[in-house]
Write an enzyme that holds these catalytic residues in place. Sequence first.
Site, PDB file in Angstrom:
ATOM      1  CD  GLU A 113      43.069  25.048  86.820  1.00 11.75           C
ATOM      2  OE1 GLU A 113      43.736  26.085  86.915  1.00 11.75           O
ATOM      3  OE2 GLU A 113      41.840  25.031  86.960  1.00 11.75           O
TER       4      GLU A 113
ATOM      5  CB  CYS B 129      44.237  30.782  79.995  1.00 14.08           C
ATOM      6  SG  CYS B 129      43.714  29.522  81.163  1.00 14.08           S
TER       7      CYS B 129
HETATM    8  C1  PEP Z   1      45.678  29.098  86.187  1.00  8.06           C
HETATM    9  O1  PEP Z   1      45.576  28.392  87.192  1.00  8.06           O
HETATM   10  O2  PEP Z   1      46.699  29.146  85.473  1.00  8.06           O
HETATM   11  C2  PEP Z   1      44.563  29.965  85.779  1.00  8.06           C
HETATM   12  C3  PEP Z   1      44.593  30.602  84.635  1.00  8.06           C
HETATM   13  O3  PEP Z   1      43.512  30.109  86.611  1.00  8.06           O
HETATM   14  P1  PEP Z   1      43.531  30.973  87.971  1.00  8.06           P
HETATM   15  O4  PEP Z   1      44.787  31.823  87.959  1.00  8.06           O
HETATM   16  O5  PEP Z   1      42.287  31.767  87.962  1.00  8.06           O
HETATM   17  O6  PEP Z   1      43.577  29.897  89.016  1.00  8.06           O
HETATM   18 MG    MG Z   2      43.694  27.956  88.115  1.00  8.74          MG
END
Ligand code: PEP
Ligand code: MG
Length: 600
Positions: free
Chosen positions: A454, A525
């Site tokens: 990420e 995700c």
């Molecule tokens: C993301 O960063 O894409 C992720 C799935 O995690 P979060 O939205 O919880 O930061």
């Molecule tokens: Mg995230």
Amino acid sequence: MSAYRVPPTACHLAYFASMEIKKGIGVSSGVVICTAVVLDAEDLLIPKRLVEAEQIPREIERFDRAVADSIEDLGKLKDSLTLHAGEDVAGVGGIFDFHMGVLRDKVLLRQITDEIKKNRASAEYAVSTVMRRSANTFLAMTDRYFSERVKDIHDIERRLLRNLIGQKHEDLLHLTSDVVVIAHDLLPSQTAALDRNHVKGFASDVGGRTSHTAIVARAMGIPAVVGLGNITSEVSGGDIVIIDGTRGVVIVNPDAEQLVEHREARKKQLELGKELADLVDLPAETLDGHIVSLQANIEFPEDVDDALTQGAQGIGLYRTEFLYLASDTEPTEEDHFEAYANALRRVGGRPLVIRTLDLGADKYTTAMAQSPERNPFLGDRSIRMCLHDIPMFKRQLRAVMRSSVLGDVRIMFPMICTIMELRQAKMVLNDVMEELEDEGVPFRRETPVGMMVEVPAAVIQADQFAKEVNFFSIGTNDLIQYTLAVDRTNEKVAGLFCPAHPAVLKLVRDTIRSGARNSISVSVCGEMAGDPLYTLLLLGLGLNTFSMSGPDIPEVKKIIRSTTMEHARQVARRVMSFDSERQVMHFLREETRKIIPEAF
Ligand code: PEP
Ligand code: MG
């Protein structure tokens, strides 16, 4: 508890003026668009007042009358709710019975009259003193059921005080038009007394899944989002508000685009609901026989049930930090373990990807909110915070490993930027395994360990990372923010937050390729995985696992089942030749509409 804003799922070309998008915990699903009513935080602080000895009998009489009036009020509320809701679903009537039981409790009543008699306290002061003492006793109990009852005790105290002071509070029984209710924290009886004909949803600053508010909302079948942080200060009475209980999002003063999007979402929800029944047991298989896995993102173990109903084949992202956000106290190892064991029971042998704590930045605990960082998204968040607090990290890892013998558990570390971070996290995990082994506690040593991709650094070094993990999961929400330098919580730059940006697409493509080169699985995700606009593209790029909000699964599955891999690859090739997000979005819209004409 904190709330965080989420970016819109599609790109927006205009900047927003006063629109506010807030993310909380969706506790009752559905979408509603309506005018808001804001409930003032009722803070009945009672000053210490002593009475003359000869006034004591009068104070006791006042108190007795307040008790009788309160019991009568509760009886009426219960009757009215039973009339509206029919049967006593999910124990709603039980709330009133519990309150009436407390008001008939001889020990409690005697404590209050003793306070009046012995300490010459006014009836109000005696009620306040004794009820708060009683609330503190509940608060000290470690069992969450009992600590949640503190709200009931406050509720009963307020009712008694209102009757004593003679100011019947303006309840929500006398509405003349449809509203959504915005409150700091709806008291259980306030929630249950909502006029079902006119109250169409609610949102609150605080709250959790096991609170009465959530139980009652589900029983009444109205969309609700709790844990929004400061929604009461963001909304004024009369504002138009969208409450999306399915996604846990509240939009204040939505712009025309959001209104259209959510009206459409509401319509689609109903239509898709009908198709869902046919699709749920069918595989996510293209017309030429290529099968992918569609999984769900969850925040609480209970979410697993809905996810499976929507056709999820497993849980691709369990955001465990909500364990912290939904509670005022730090979870123990046992709290963690119970949550994971619960999720595993529900998921029934399917995979459960437990992401380790991703606190900080947009997900603050109450304690952390006291000393905010200057640049929280670039600060001490996520895996960094865990590596700064090894005992906290170990508590979670011990619980995860203990749960590994109960099902198909996989561990995932968030926000990995450097190889050293990954190695340190794995070292702590190894320490934990050794400790458990020494203690004779069973665990599954071969539990797969993955990392979220990420930040751009992780993509650029993906081949190195791939040699040290069992899987990648691309978190596009953060990947977009860090690639495009757009704060995902800042509505002023929401128009720049765009999954279709060619630079983002190259990073996604490169991660998928690196996974294939190194024979490890890759999923997405972030929100992008559940946005039907990107389904053909991700499929064509070779993605095999999609993890998304449960309600997004049917539409994504429908697209997958309506195309061939050959076509998806063509789409991906074409998209990767574009140099602007506009072109990408235009092309993907056209292609997706060929499959679902009513989309977008
Ligand atoms: C993301 O960063 O894409 C992720 C799935 O995690 P979060 O939205 O919880 O930061
Ligand atoms: Mg995230």
